[in-house]
Design a protein around this motif. Sequence first.
Motif, PDB file in Angstrom:
ATOM      1  N   GLU A 136       0.828  -1.204   0.000  1.00  0.00           N
ATOM      2  CA  GLU A 136       0.000   0.000   0.000  1.00  0.00           C
ATOM      3  C   GLU A 136       0.863   1.255   0.000  1.00  0.00           C
ATOM      4  OE1 GLU A 136      -2.609  -0.212   3.306  1.00  0.00           O
ATOM      5  OE2 GLU A 136      -3.824  -1.847   2.485  1.00  0.00           O
ATOM      6  N   GLU A 137       1.927   1.228   0.800  1.00  0.00           N
ATOM      7  CA  GLU A 137       2.828   2.374   0.844  1.00  0.00           C
ATOM      8  C   GLU A 137       3.497   2.593  -0.505  1.00  0.00           C
ATOM      9  OE1 GLU A 137       4.078   1.890   5.568  1.00  0.00           O
ATOM     10  OE2 GLU A 137       5.482   1.382   3.975  1.00  0.00           O
ATOM     11  N   GLN A 138       3.909   1.477  -1.138  1.00  0.00           N
ATOM     12  CA  GLN A 138       4.561   1.607  -2.440  1.00  0.00           C
ATOM     13  C   GLN A 138       3.606   2.140  -3.500  1.00  0.00           C
ATOM     14  OE1 GLN A 138       6.293  -2.374  -3.021  1.00  0.00           O
ATOM     15  NE2 GLN A 138       8.293  -1.413  -2.828  1.00  0.00           N
ATOM     16  N   VAL A 139       2.354   1.649  -3.460  1.00  0.00           N
ATOM     17  CA  VAL A 139       1.363   2.137  -4.435  1.00  0.00           C
ATOM     18  C   VAL A 139       1.149   3.636  -4.252  1.00  0.00           C
ATOM     19  CG1 VAL A 139      -1.063   2.034  -5.106  1.00  0.00           C
ATOM     20  CG2 VAL A 139       0.207  -0.079  -4.718  1.00  0.00           C
ATOM     21  N   LEU A 146       3.928   9.312 -10.093  1.00  0.00           N
ATOM     22  CA  LEU A 146       3.274   9.427 -11.389  1.00  0.00           C
ATOM     23  C   LEU A 146       2.656  10.811 -11.560  1.00  0.00           C
ATOM     24  CD1 LEU A 146       2.361   8.157 -14.020  1.00  0.00           C
ATOM     25  CD2 LEU A 146       0.357   7.251 -12.831  1.00  0.00           C
ATOM     26  N   MET A 147       2.003  11.300 -10.489  1.00  0.00           N
ATOM     27  CA  MET A 147       1.417  12.629 -10.553  1.00  0.00           C
ATOM     28  C   MET A 147       2.493  13.698 -10.742  1.00  0.00           C
ATOM     29  SD  MET A 147      -1.746  12.069 -10.478  1.00  0.00           S
ATOM     30  CE  MET A 147      -2.300  13.766 -10.349  1.00  0.00           C
ATOM     31  N   LYS A 217       5.726 -11.911  -7.454  1.00  0.00           N
ATOM     32  CA  LYS A 217       5.238 -11.289  -8.684  1.00  0.00           C
ATOM     33  C   LYS A 217       4.851  -9.833  -8.435  1.00  0.00           C
ATOM     34  CE  LYS A 217       3.443 -15.383 -11.111  1.00  0.00           C
ATOM     35  NZ  LYS A 217       2.231 -16.012 -11.699  1.00  0.00           N
ATOM     36  N   ILE A 218       4.183  -9.591  -7.300  1.00  0.00           N
ATOM     37  CA  ILE A 218       3.787  -8.216  -6.969  1.00  0.00           C
ATOM     38  C   ILE A 218       5.019  -7.337  -6.844  1.00  0.00           C
ATOM     39  CG2 ILE A 218       2.786  -6.768  -5.155  1.00  0.00           C
ATOM     40  CD1 ILE A 218       0.778  -9.023  -4.638  1.00  0.00           C
ATOM     41  N   LYS A 219       6.037  -7.827  -6.126  1.00  0.00           N
ATOM     42  CA  LYS A 219       7.249  -7.042  -5.921  1.00  0.00           C
ATOM     43  C   LYS A 219       7.949  -6.758  -7.250  1.00  0.00           C
ATOM     44  CE  LYS A 219       9.785  -8.353  -2.374  1.00  0.00           C
ATOM     45  NZ  LYS A 219      10.472  -9.296  -1.458  1.00  0.00           N
ATOM     46  N   ASN A 220       7.985  -7.762  -8.151  1.00  0.00           N
ATOM     47  CA  ASN A 220       8.626  -7.561  -9.454  1.00  0.00           C
ATOM     48  C   ASN A 220       7.868  -6.528 -10.292  1.00  0.00           C
ATOM     49  OD1 ASN A 220      10.651  -9.402  -8.947  1.00  0.00           O
ATOM     50  ND2 ASN A 220       9.571 -11.123  -9.868  1.00  0.00           N
TER      51      ASN A 220
END
Length: 397
Positions: A136-139, A146-147, A217-220
């Motif tokens: 969540e923190e990474q997202v 991105l913004m 996979k999520i981390k990659n």
Amino acid sequence: MENTALLKAIIDNAIDGIITINELGLIETINPSGCRLFNYEPAEVIGKNIAMLMPNPDSALHDGYLSAYRQTGKANIIGIGREVIGLRKDGVVFPFRLGISEVQFSGRKIYTGFIHDLTREKEAEEKLQDYAMHLEEQVEDRTRLLMESVKALEEAKEKVSYSLAHEKELSQMKSRFVSMASHEFRTPLSSIQLSAILVEKYAEQSDQLSIAKHIGKIKNCVSALTGILNDFLSLERLEAGKVSLSISEFDVVKFAEETTEEMQMIAKENQKIVYEHTGSLSLIRADQALLKNCIINLIGNAIKYSGQNTFIEFNTALTEYQLTVVIKDDGIGIPETDQKHLFEAFFRAHNTGNIPGTGLGLNIVARYTELMHGQINFKSKVDLGTSFTLIFPTNNG
């Protein structure tokens, strides 16, 4: 006798702990798994009150619960059908699930407790929660980046809008960005979403191997998105003229070894990054951040465009006047007709196929190399691999 021996063998070899107590709460038997769980020898617990295997306040309350159970017949003994905390001999507590059954034997009541250690399940739950929180923190961080990137691109557009040639160039870049980003972001984001759903499913089944697989996979995917965003931010800063040299002294061998360890973590299965340094000198004065970006981009490409079970060579050579960095792989190579366009922004060789990429990495490497007053050379042949050489003045004079 044979049935008795079979029953004893089953109890002795059971994975879970099995303990029997009498109506007074005194332990009558304990199987080997029970001894291992609590770190006691049988002689240390047999004849003792079961409360010795519980921390307070359960330990102090146990006899009262047992007495109430004998009087009412209601299953309100501590732990029936729920999780319980156990107390080992060394004072360490651990969670377990307890099942209790009442047995009439030789005219008296015997209570049998079945103890299933939950330590690993609890650790897995905690790790999963930590991964979810970290994700969540990474997202949030990636969304912010991105913004910032979109905002930076808009600011860049305003600055060059006065020039027709620059306006046209920016328009083309934006078109490439939208086209490329719509594809490069969609795939990892879809993978993150699917893996997150599967992680939740496997968590219910305590399937740790599948959980670890999809967390990987999520981390990659998050790492891939981070690389894309970093490329966009680097390009914007270069276009806006915001990149300046920050010279410092550092140990190039230690720096390269740490970079090798970082990149090895994202290498493919059985890919090996082999680092070697030539020369007795190791201290240089250079821009460490820009140098690292160049090396990470080149090693990242070597990883991406090489197969499993391959070696990637990473060499540094330092003299009094210059630092030479060589990164070589045995990957797909670059077609000769594409080589003249290799350092153009958003350009990708025609043999890259479905291998993801922004087409910005080598453009950024070339421009950072120029900022550091260095030069970049390469040699490549299709299916035989590619070798990049960076040469920088050391600023040691």
